[in-house]
Design an enzyme around this catalytic site. Structure first.
Site, PDB file in Angstrom:
ATOM      1  N   ARG A  15     -20.453  29.491 111.177  1.00  0.00           N
ATOM      2  CA  ARG A  15     -19.138  30.070 110.887  1.00  0.00           C
ATOM      3  C   ARG A  15     -19.222  31.577 110.634  1.00  0.00           C
ATOM      4  O   ARG A  15     -18.332  32.337 111.011  1.00  0.00           O
ATOM      5  CB  ARG A  15     -18.541  29.348 109.671  1.00  0.00           C
ATOM      6  CG  ARG A  15     -17.078  29.626 109.442  1.00  0.00           C
ATOM      7  CD  ARG A  15     -16.461  28.560 108.568  1.00  0.00           C
ATOM      8  NE  ARG A  15     -15.090  28.871 108.246  1.00  0.00           N
ATOM      9  CZ  ARG A  15     -14.709  29.498 107.146  1.00  0.00           C
ATOM     10  NH1 ARG A  15     -15.622  29.883 106.272  1.00  0.00           N
ATOM     11  NH2 ARG A  15     -13.439  29.743 106.894  1.00  0.00           N
TER      12      ARG A  15
ATOM     13  N   LYS B 184     -25.544  26.425  99.400  1.00  0.00           N
ATOM     14  CA  LYS B 184     -26.143  27.640  99.962  1.00  0.00           C
ATOM     15  C   LYS B 184     -25.406  28.855  99.401  1.00  0.00           C
ATOM     16  O   LYS B 184     -24.246  29.083  99.712  1.00  0.00           O
ATOM     17  CB  LYS B 184     -26.064  27.613 101.489  1.00  0.00           C
ATOM     18  CG  LYS B 184     -26.862  26.457 102.096  1.00  0.00           C
ATOM     19  CD  LYS B 184     -26.858  26.465 103.594  1.00  0.00           C
ATOM     20  CE  LYS B 184     -27.706  25.328 104.157  1.00  0.00           C
ATOM     21  NZ  LYS B 184     -27.781  25.306 105.614  1.00  0.00           N
TER      22      LYS B 184
ATOM     23  N   LYS C  11     -29.895  33.487 105.448  1.00  0.00           N
ATOM     24  CA  LYS C  11     -29.666  33.400 106.899  1.00  0.00           C
ATOM     25  C   LYS C  11     -28.226  33.743 107.254  1.00  0.00           C
ATOM     26  O   LYS C  11     -27.938  34.190 108.368  1.00  0.00           O
ATOM     27  CB  LYS C  11     -30.053  32.009 107.406  1.00  0.00           C
ATOM     28  CG  LYS C  11     -29.411  30.842 106.643  1.00  0.00           C
ATOM     29  CD  LYS C  11     -28.149  30.331 107.274  1.00  0.00           C
ATOM     30  CE  LYS C  11     -27.497  29.288 106.378  1.00  0.00           C
ATOM     31  NZ  LYS C  11     -26.637  28.367 107.094  1.00  0.00           N
TER      32      LYS C  11
ATOM     33  N   PHE D 118     -17.734  26.864  91.870  1.00  0.00           N
ATOM     34  CA  PHE D 118     -17.146  25.762  91.100  1.00  0.00           C
ATOM     35  C   PHE D 118     -18.180  24.964  90.304  1.00  0.00           C
ATOM     36  O   PHE D 118     -17.832  24.001  89.617  1.00  0.00           O
ATOM     37  CB  PHE D 118     -16.398  24.801  92.039  1.00  0.00           C
ATOM     38  CG  PHE D 118     -15.263  25.445  92.791  1.00  0.00           C
ATOM     39  CD1 PHE D 118     -14.339  26.248  92.145  1.00  0.00           C
ATOM     40  CD2 PHE D 118     -15.133  25.265  94.154  1.00  0.00           C
ATOM     41  CE1 PHE D 118     -13.299  26.855  92.829  1.00  0.00           C
ATOM     42  CE2 PHE D 118     -14.104  25.863  94.860  1.00  0.00           C
ATOM     43  CZ  PHE D 118     -13.176  26.663  94.196  1.00  0.00           C
TER      44      PHE D 118
ATOM     45  N   SER E  82     -16.674  16.875  98.469  1.00  0.00           N
ATOM     46  CA  SER E  82     -16.210  16.062  99.605  1.00  0.00           C
ATOM     47  C   SER E  82     -15.642  16.916 100.732  1.00  0.00           C
ATOM     48  O   SER E  82     -14.726  16.504 101.429  1.00  0.00           O
ATOM     49  CB  SER E  82     -15.136  15.076  99.129  1.00  0.00           C
ATOM     50  OG  SER E  82     -14.058  15.782  98.508  1.00  0.00           O
ATOM     51  N   GLY E  83     -16.189  18.111 100.883  1.00  0.00           N
ATOM     52  CA  GLY E  83     -15.796  18.948 102.014  1.00  0.00           C
ATOM     53  C   GLY E  83     -16.498  18.491 103.280  1.00  0.00           C
ATOM     54  O   GLY E  83     -17.062  17.388 103.345  1.00  0.00           O
TER      55      GLY E  83
END
Length: 296
Positions: A272, A123, A208, A101, A11-12
């Protein structure tokens, strides 16, 4: 045929963004039950000056105030902090959590429903064993004992959640579940194309990020568009060479899908990793990567 229950495991930021897409599709396609369950790790957040469980706040407001603030999900999306309850009735599991996790989460959730299928949006999580590069989807397949597809693409989470148009690539081997899984994700603002090249799709999604670091270094050094374009082209070429070394049967066409060149472009301009690499260069190495990641 019984309607399929869907659970998003994670749920990020990206987990909640893809939940907005899935929730729209479970509501409009008869193959799925309307209700969408999201396994939400139960952490405390400050909400209106009061410390509360994140899942409680979400179930009241339908907003993940920590990871996707400002976006209200449909009323038929429910957060479930108990992993065993979240997956107990799931026919389709959507994996969107950090790769480190995965093993512990599978161990904690107990047995899954017979005939279930998973889709990994994770990813990373690559493991080199005995000269073979193992994928995160391989680990899930081994732990769960059922089919695991992958979904990758040029998908910045906040833009997806805001309904901005984008594409994604579904990597899946079995024809049995292909049409159903495309329906689960595909909509007017999130177009999905299915290919049978799981290693190509998944490895493009992981590699990537390495090229994006180089793009960030370019930006931090104030190099122009020509240099950055060259770096992206060479990076794509090296991704292809690397993937072919471990998976010789990867398909050329995969690199022209959203999971390939499109994801590479968007990550090298807005991802990011690019931002962290630029900040590292501009700070002349004074701050460590851990510090930069927290700040960004």
């Amino acid at each position: 045929m019984a309607k399929k229950n869907v659970t998003v495991v994670g749920s990020g930021n990206w987990g909640m963004a893809i939940a907005t897409i899935i929730a729209g599709n479970t509501a409009r396609h008869p193959e799925f039950t309307d209700d969408l369950t999201v396994w939400m790790f139960d952490e405390e957040v400050q909400h209106k000056g009061v410390k509360r469980k994140l899942s409680e706040v979400f179930n009241e407001t339908k907003e993940n105030v920590k990871y996707l603030p400002g976006i209200t999900l449909p009323p038929h999306v429910k957060a479930e902090p108990d992993i065993k309850k979240a997956v107990a009735n799931a026919d389709i599991l959507i994996w969107v959590l950090p790769h480190q996790f995965v093993a512990r989460t599978v161990q904690n959730m107990g047995p899954v429903k017979q005939g279930a299928v998973s889709v990994s949006l994770i990813k990373g999580g690559l493991e080199l064993e005995g000269g073979k590069l193992g994928l995160c989807s391989d680990l899930l397949r081994k732990l769960l004992g059922h089919e695991v597809a992958v979904l990758m693409g040029a998908n910045v989470a906040n833009e997806v959640a805001a309904g901005e148009f984008c594409e994604a690539t579904l990597g899946i081997q079995s024809e049995d579940h292909k049409d159903m899984l495309v329906k689960l994700f595909d909509c007017q603002t999130f177009r999905v194309n299915a290919v049978s090249d799981i290693p190509g799709v998944e490895l493009c999604g992981a590699l990537k990020n390495v090229v994006a670091l180089g793009a960030g270094f370019c930006d931090g050094l104030d190099y122009g568009g020509n240099t950055k374009a060259a770096l992206i082209r060479i990076g794509l070429q090296e991704m292809k060479t690397f993937i072919r070394y471990f998976y010789p049967n990867v398909k050329d066409a995969t690199f022209l899908e959203s999971c390939g060149v499109a994801d590479l472009i968007t990550t090298c301009f807005g991802g990011r990793n690019r931002k962290c690499a630029e900040a590292f260069i501009r700070g002349k190495g004074a701050k460590g990567w851990d510090t930069i990641e927290k700040e960004l």
